[in-house]
Design a protein around this motif. Sequence first.
Motif, mmCIF file in Angstrom:
data_model
loop_
_atom_site.group_PDB
_atom_site.id
_atom_site.type_symbol
_atom_site.label_atom_id
_atom_site.label_comp_id
_atom_site.label_asym_id
_atom_site.label_seq_id
_atom_site.Cartn_x
_atom_site.Cartn_y
_atom_site.Cartn_z
ATOM 1 N N VAL A 278 0.842 -1.198 0.000
ATOM 2 C CA VAL A 278 0.000 0.000 0.000
ATOM 3 C C VAL A 278 0.877 1.248 0.000
ATOM 4 C CG1 VAL A 278 -1.752 1.284 1.295
ATOM 5 C CG2 VAL A 278 -1.819 -1.219 1.242
ATOM 6 N N ASP B 241 0.683 5.786 -0.457
ATOM 7 C CA ASP B 241 -0.232 6.892 -0.152
ATOM 8 C C ASP B 241 -1.336 7.001 -1.204
ATOM 9 O OD1 ASP B 241 0.998 7.685 2.201
ATOM 10 O OD2 ASP B 241 2.372 9.049 1.193
ATOM 11 N N ILE C 50 -3.984 4.008 -0.299
ATOM 12 C CA ILE C 50 -4.336 3.718 1.092
ATOM 13 C C ILE C 50 -5.843 3.776 1.353
ATOM 14 C CG2 ILE C 50 -3.948 6.112 1.834
ATOM 15 C CD1 ILE C 50 -2.859 4.956 4.450
ATOM 16 N N ILE D 222 -7.967 0.486 0.405
ATOM 17 C CA ILE D 222 -7.725 -0.852 0.955
ATOM 18 C C ILE D 222 -9.010 -1.673 1.031
ATOM 19 C CG2 ILE D 222 -6.998 -2.128 3.006
ATOM 20 C CD1 ILE D 222 -4.896 0.005 3.516
ATOM 21 N N PRO E 175 2.405 -1.680 4.377
ATOM 22 C CA PRO E 175 2.761 -0.369 3.833
ATOM 23 C C PRO E 175 4.052 -0.467 3.019
ATOM 24 C CG PRO E 175 2.533 -0.335 6.252
ATOM 25 C CD PRO E 175 2.602 -1.757 5.832
ATOM 26 N N LEU F 20 4.943 4.726 2.180
ATOM 27 C CA LEU F 20 3.736 5.222 2.831
ATOM 28 C C LEU F 20 4.087 6.194 3.960
ATOM 29 C CD1 LEU F 20 0.562 4.650 2.902
ATOM 30 C CD2 LEU F 20 1.099 3.309 4.929
ATOM 31 N N GLN G 143 0.687 6.776 8.180
ATOM 32 C CA GLN G 143 0.638 5.570 8.993
ATOM 33 C C GLN G 143 -0.683 5.439 9.750
ATOM 34 O OE1 GLN G 143 2.906 3.335 8.791
ATOM 35 N NE2 GLN G 143 4.898 4.215 8.402
ATOM 36 N N ASP H 162 -3.592 6.603 8.993
ATOM 37 C CA ASP H 162 -4.650 6.258 8.047
ATOM 38 C C ASP H 162 -4.561 4.791 7.640
ATOM 39 O OD1 ASP H 162 -5.640 8.803 8.114
ATOM 40 O OD2 ASP H 162 -4.624 9.464 6.290
ATOM 41 N N PHE H 163 -3.347 4.269 7.546
ATOM 42 C CA PHE H 163 -3.195 2.856 7.188
ATOM 43 C C PHE H 163 -3.926 1.973 8.192
ATOM 44 C CE2 PHE H 163 -1.114 -1.256 7.563
ATOM 45 C CZ PHE H 163 -1.128 -1.701 6.245
ATOM 46 N N TYR I 135 -7.813 2.217 7.587
ATOM 47 C CA TYR I 135 -8.303 1.533 6.389
ATOM 48 C C TYR I 135 -7.984 0.046 6.417
ATOM 49 C CZ TYR I 135 -9.408 6.099 4.474
ATOM 50 O OH TYR I 135 -9.963 7.343 4.265
#
Length: 439
Positions: A235, A237, A240, A243, A263, A277, A280, A282-283, A286
């Motif tokens: 993943v 940016d 993201i 996902i 990521p 990425l 972080q 936001d990862f 999602y």
Amino acid sequence: ELYTVPYKDKVIIYRPLRQLAFIGNRAMAKLCQTFRGPDPAARSTDTEADIFLRSIGFFEADEPLADAAPVPDQFLPTVCVLFLTDACNLRCIYCYAHGGGAGVPSEMPLPLARAAIDTVCRNAMQQGHESFSLCFHGGGEPTMAWQALKECVAYARKSPLRAKINLTSNGVWTEAQRAWMLGAIDETSLSVDGLPSIKDAQRPRKSGRGSHGSVARTLRALDTKGTAYGVRVTVTDHSITRIPEIVGYLCRETGAPAFQVEPAFAHGRARLDRAALRQQADFAEYFMDGYVIATNHRRHMYYSGARPWLLTSRFCEAYVSALIVGQDGFLTACYEICNREHELANDFIFGDMEASGVLRLTPGAREGFLAKIEERRQGCKGCFCFHHCAGDCPSKTFSGVAAGHLAHGSRCELNRTITKELLARYIEEGGGVWRGDVA
């Protein structure tokens, strides 16, 4: 061992060595902390809270962690990992190894590959194993060394012990390659970034064309044949927020039982092209949205730094049990440190192998690497993820500078965030208490 982890307006009360977790208010968390001591009188009340804690086994002793066997003094690996080539038919924007980059591609000489296979087979026999593993990995696409790949597989199949053969690949195969793979490889790990538009943008061919169509044909062939395989999603940016769509697509279009979603980290091309990425937090958000979709489709979705279902004292076994050999014979402690120019090469490359089978280990190099891993792990005590990540992935946490292995940065926070969210999910699925039976 007890952790009280703030979660929204409540607290996750967690005993990892009991694989026991539930959510309570701050008063319950404080009460549980007072019950930690060894004095039975401290927990002899008949309050509602005390009765509940007894009913779920909260007062039972920790299960001893079955520590991994100590690293033997002798290096006797039983897994052979070959980096056959650094050539690649793709130009992935985040490649940790600059796969297929500028320069003349290199390929492992067959005598060296055979010597590595013989070495692990002999070690496995001496240790009483019934089989050994042969894996193809590296900074390039193994199928680009097509003849060498086939000859290595044929050679391994003739060994005195059964060979389990695994391939990590981008899945961009010709029809002839696809047909051969289905009969020759036991298990495959495919890098598939999901939706066609994302995959074509993040994993273009050398020519710039998209790669999705070929990979989709490979996935269909694997599903039709029933060959074991897993999917790795990287993943950036740019992808993201999608996902959940990616996971939904993979659930609909593939039979893969598991998706590893990671990521893009700042190594290799990802560092140069700034494709790593950065979002972080936001990862984590999602990722959990995708996790719900995967769970609803009865698939296992995971991220390597958050594994609450696993109790371990080592992040992985690669640097203990694997003979990982580069094209020119260098020995590395990690599948991702795959050339001598890598920024972490000084930490991870610990010797060379000759085509004769002789291993020439750099004095103190492997021991120093193992000492750094243990030093980092000891510094992680007190974290509620300690028994799950065991200090985390060295290639993702070492920095190549003095004492860089001791730094704890954004990945640690990401690990804690996702682990916490997974625990909350397990607790919900367990009807209010997780006892290690939901993962």
